[in-house]
Design a protein around this motif. Structure first.
Motif, mmCIF file in Angstrom:
data_model
loop_
_atom_site.group_PDB
_atom_site.id
_atom_site.type_symbol
_atom_site.label_atom_id
_atom_site.label_comp_id
_atom_site.label_asym_id
_atom_site.label_seq_id
_atom_site.Cartn_x
_atom_site.Cartn_y
_atom_site.Cartn_z
ATOM 1 N N ALA A 1 0.743 -1.266 0.084
ATOM 2 C CA ALA A 1 -0.051 0.120 0.144
ATOM 3 C C ALA A 1 0.919 1.411 -0.128
ATOM 4 N N ASN A 2 1.942 1.270 0.742
ATOM 5 C CA ASN A 2 2.671 2.326 0.625
ATOM 6 C C ASN A 2 3.397 2.627 -0.782
ATOM 7 N N SER A 3 3.914 1.536 -1.464
ATOM 8 C CA SER A 3 4.491 1.800 -2.521
ATOM 9 C C SER A 3 3.680 2.690 -3.559
ATOM 10 N N LEU A 4 2.124 2.451 -3.609
ATOM 11 C CA LEU A 4 1.291 3.142 -4.677
ATOM 12 C C LEU A 4 1.525 4.638 -4.551
ATOM 13 N N PRO A 5 1.391 5.297 -3.418
ATOM 14 C CA PRO A 5 1.432 6.729 -3.748
ATOM 15 C C PRO A 5 3.021 7.310 -4.154
ATOM 16 N N HIS A 6 4.119 6.529 -3.732
ATOM 17 C CA HIS A 6 5.258 6.947 -4.414
ATOM 18 C C HIS A 6 5.439 6.463 -5.891
ATOM 19 N N LEU A 7 4.883 5.322 -6.233
ATOM 20 C CA LEU A 7 5.051 5.236 -7.585
ATOM 21 C C LEU A 7 3.996 6.109 -8.589
ATOM 22 N N ALA A 8 2.984 6.539 -7.915
ATOM 23 C CA ALA A 8 2.114 7.332 -8.643
ATOM 24 C C ALA A 8 3.010 8.674 -8.879
ATOM 25 N N THR A 9 3.633 9.077 -7.715
ATOM 26 C CA THR A 9 4.227 10.130 -7.731
ATOM 27 C C THR A 9 5.287 10.435 -8.645
ATOM 28 N N ALA A 10 6.186 9.422 -8.578
ATOM 29 C CA ALA A 10 7.143 9.016 -9.582
ATOM 30 C C ALA A 10 6.687 9.027 -11.137
ATOM 31 N N ALA A 11 5.650 8.541 -11.376
ATOM 32 C CA ALA A 11 4.984 8.438 -12.845
ATOM 33 C C ALA A 11 4.657 9.973 -13.008
ATOM 34 N N ALA A 12 4.164 10.760 -12.211
ATOM 35 C CA ALA A 12 3.546 11.987 -12.456
ATOM 36 C C ALA A 12 4.617 13.098 -12.378
ATOM 37 N N GLY A 13 5.787 12.711 -11.746
ATOM 38 C CA GLY A 13 6.934 13.592 -11.596
ATOM 39 C C GLY A 13 6.616 14.767 -10.585
ATOM 40 N N HIS A 14 6.129 14.524 -9.569
ATOM 41 C CA HIS A 14 5.869 15.389 -8.715
ATOM 42 C C HIS A 14 6.860 15.178 -7.499
ATOM 43 N N GLN A 15 6.568 15.962 -6.607
ATOM 44 C CA GLN A 15 7.201 15.821 -5.234
ATOM 45 C C GLN A 15 6.410 15.105 -4.176
ATOM 46 N N HIS A 16 6.923 14.134 -3.189
ATOM 47 C CA HIS A 16 6.173 13.505 -2.282
ATOM 48 C C HIS A 16 7.365 12.975 -1.009
ATOM 49 N N MET A 17 6.911 13.109 -0.104
ATOM 50 C CA MET A 17 7.894 13.008 1.132
ATOM 51 C C MET A 17 8.385 11.680 1.165
ATOM 52 N N SER A 18 9.584 11.379 1.350
ATOM 53 C CA SER A 18 9.973 9.750 1.181
ATOM 54 C C SER A 18 11.485 9.725 2.246
ATOM 55 N N PRO A 19 11.841 8.867 2.727
ATOM 56 C CA PRO A 19 12.762 8.702 3.541
ATOM 57 C C PRO A 19 14.283 9.042 3.000
ATOM 58 N N LEU A 20 14.348 8.743 1.467
ATOM 59 C CA LEU A 20 15.390 9.056 0.722
ATOM 60 C C LEU A 20 15.634 10.456 0.600
ATOM 61 N N GLY A 21 14.757 11.548 0.417
ATOM 62 C CA GLY A 21 14.796 12.768 0.237
ATOM 63 C C GLY A 21 14.245 13.866 0.917
ATOM 64 N N GLY A 22 13.659 13.148 1.861
ATOM 65 C CA GLY A 22 12.819 14.319 2.797
ATOM 66 C C GLY A 22 11.607 14.433 1.910
#
Length: 101
Positions: free
Chosen positions: A16-37
């Motif tokens: 479930a946690n992977s979905l918003p991050h993968l969608a953000t990556a596909a859209a090219g937006h910013q989203h908080m993650s442990p890798l880049g804050g």
């Protein structure tokens, strides 16, 4: 059998946690993650989302205990998805970590 359910629950959370991050990556937006804050971009979210999905799938790819069927493991996976979804909804509502200030 209990360990299978725990692994399935954690797998649900990770998937479930992977979905918003993968969608953000596909859209090219910013989203908080442990890798880049807070301002994690496309690539950080792609890596984080892929890692979460791979980890979640690895946890459920192990052969089940007795019976070889999903049964309670499927429910545990769903409970993990629901728990993460509820946490994400509450956290975004009260802390608004992924919106512009």
């Amino acid at each position: 059998m209990q360990r299978d359910n725990v692994r399935s629950f954690i797998s649900g959370v990770l998937c479930a946690n992977s979905l918003p991050h993968l969608a953000t990556a596909a859209a090219g937006h910013q989203h908080m993650s442990p890798l880049g804050g807070r301002t994690s971009g496309r690539w950080a979210n792609l890596v984080w989302g892929t890692a979460n999905l791979a980890g979640g799938l690895a946890l459920v790819s192990r052969p089940p205990g007795r019976g070889g069927r999903w049964g309670p493991r499927y429910r545990a996976f769903g409970h993990g998805v629901a728990a993460f979804s509820l946490w994400a909804a509450v956290a975004e509502n009260f802390f608004a970590m992924n919106v512009d200030p």
